[in-house]
Scaffold this active site. Sequence first.
Site, PDB file in Angstrom:
ATOM      1  N   LYS A  16       1.788   1.149 -50.432  1.00  0.00           N
ATOM      2  CA  LYS A  16       2.977   0.369 -50.013  1.00  0.00           C
ATOM      3  C   LYS A  16       2.653  -1.110 -49.879  1.00  0.00           C
ATOM      4  O   LYS A  16       3.027  -1.761 -48.910  1.00  0.00           O
ATOM      5  CB  LYS A  16       3.563   0.911 -48.707  1.00  0.00           C
ATOM      6  CG  LYS A  16       4.014   2.367 -48.804  1.00  0.00           C
ATOM      7  CD  LYS A  16       4.711   2.832 -47.555  1.00  0.00           C
ATOM      8  CE  LYS A  16       5.085   4.294 -47.609  1.00  0.00           C
ATOM      9  NZ  LYS A  16       3.936   5.221 -47.552  1.00  0.00           N
TER      10      LYS A  16
HETATM   11  O1  LIG Z   1       9.652   7.041 -47.325  1.00  0.00           O
HETATM   12  C1  LIG Z   1       8.508   7.477 -47.254  1.00  0.00           C
HETATM   13  C2  LIG Z   1       7.464   6.954 -48.003  1.00  0.00           C
HETATM   14  C3  LIG Z   1       6.230   7.519 -47.916  1.00  0.00           C
HETATM   15  N1  LIG Z   1       5.984   8.574 -47.095  1.00  0.00           N
HETATM   16  C4  LIG Z   1       4.627   9.145 -47.087  1.00  0.00           C
HETATM   17  O2  LIG Z   1       4.692  10.491 -47.574  1.00  0.00           O
HETATM   18  C5  LIG Z   1       3.858  11.340 -46.800  1.00  0.00           C
HETATM   19  C6  LIG Z   1       4.697  12.371 -46.081  1.00  0.00           C
HETATM   20  O3  LIG Z   1       3.885  13.249 -45.347  1.00  0.00           O
HETATM   21  P1  LIG Z   1       4.450  14.636 -44.703  1.00  0.00           P
HETATM   22  O4  LIG Z   1       3.290  15.159 -43.954  1.00  0.00           O
HETATM   23  O5  LIG Z   1       4.852  15.526 -45.848  1.00  0.00           O
HETATM   24  O6  LIG Z   1       5.592  14.270 -43.834  1.00  0.00           O
HETATM   25  C7  LIG Z   1       3.066  10.417 -45.871  1.00  0.00           C
HETATM   26  O7  LIG Z   1       1.883  10.042 -46.554  1.00  0.00           O
HETATM   27  C8  LIG Z   1       3.949   9.206 -45.723  1.00  0.00           C
HETATM   28  O8  LIG Z   1       3.209   8.022 -45.471  1.00  0.00           O
HETATM   29  C9  LIG Z   1       7.014   9.090 -46.357  1.00  0.00           C
HETATM   30  O9  LIG Z   1       6.851  10.069 -45.610  1.00  0.00           O
HETATM   31  N2  LIG Z   1       8.256   8.528 -46.456  1.00  0.00           N
END
Ligand SMILES: O=c1ccn([C@@H]2O[C@H](COP(=O)(O)O)[C@@H](O)[C@H]2O)c(=O)[nH]1
Length: 270
Positions: free
Chosen positions: A95
Site C-alpha cells: 500500500k
Molecule cells: O481493503 C483492504 C485492503 C487490504 N487488506 C489486507 O488483506 C488482508 C486481510 O486479512 P484477513 O485476515 O483475511 O482479514 C490483510 O493483509 C489486510 O491488510 C484488507 O483487509 N482490506
Amino acid sequence: MTFTQQLAAAWQQNDSLLCVGLDPDPAKFPAHLKGRDDAIFEFCKSIVDATADLVCSFKPQIAYFAARRAEDQLEALIAHIHEQHPGVPVILDAKRGDIGSTAEQYAVEAFARFQADAVTVNPYMGRDSVEPYLAFPDKGVILLCRTSNPGGSDLQFLETNGEKLYEHVARLAAEKWNSTGQIGLVVGATFPAEIARVRQIVGEMPLLVPGIGAQGGDVEATVKAGRTAAGSGLMINSSRAILYAGQGEDYAEAARRAALATRAEINQYR
Ligand SMILES: O=c1ccn([C@@H]2O[C@H](COP(=O)(O)O)[C@@H](O)[C@H]2O)c(=O)[nH]1
C-alpha cells in the site's frame, strides 16, 4: 509472462479465484515453531506448499515481516514461491504511495528486491505517484479503490463531481491510467454493492478482494457482484481464516482444508 497473463493462467490451472494472504503473526504460531529465528519463513513456507495448487495468487503483507525485522524471510519466501510454484503470482501488499522520486524506490523495493509480481499502491497522490510502478512492464499495480474496513467510507464515499471518490478512482484507473493493462483495484468483500459498481465501471480489470473469512464478507454476494462474464476476474483474499485454521503441528494440513473449502464455496457461485 506479464502479471495479468500469469494470473489468467493461474485462475485456469488451479480452477481458483482464491488468494491466500500471508500475514504471519508469531503470537499465533504453533508451539513447535516459537523461538526459531526462521519461524516466519517456515510458517509461511508450509502454508504455501500446502495450498499452492488451490490458489490463483499469494499476498504477503509486508508489515508482518517488517515489524519483526524479517524482510530477509520475506525475500526468501517469495523466492521459494517462484522456485517451487512458478505458476502462482505473488502480490506484495505494501500500500505504498508517495511522490514520483520516492515511488521509484518503492517500485524497486517491490519488484527488484522482493521480486513480487504485483504490488498494492495507494492512488491518493495521483498519477505521477503511480507511474513509477508502471515502468516495470511485466508487473501488476493494484490500486486501493474501495477498501474493506468500515473507516474506508470516511473518504472513499465522499461525493466528487457527481460520483463517489471510489468510483472516481475506478474510472481514472480504467479510462486514463491503464493504457498498459497493468492495473487492478482493491475492492472489499464487505461491500458487495460497491464491487458490482466497480465491475460496471472497469470492465474486465482484475479485482483484489479482501474481506471474506475473518472480516465476515459474504462469499456468494462477493462472487456474484465481481465475477466477469467468463466467471473470473477476482483474487478473493483470505488470510487469518486460512493461516490459523489449525493451531497444532498439523496447521498446514488445516490450512489446506480451509483453502479447499473456501475455493469450493467461491466456485459454487462463479
Ligand atoms: O481493503 C483492504 C485492503 C487490504 N487488506 C489486507 O488483506 C488482508 C486481510 O486479512 P484477513 O485476515 O483475511 O482479514 C490483510 O493483509 C489486510 O491488510 C484488507 O483487509 N482490506
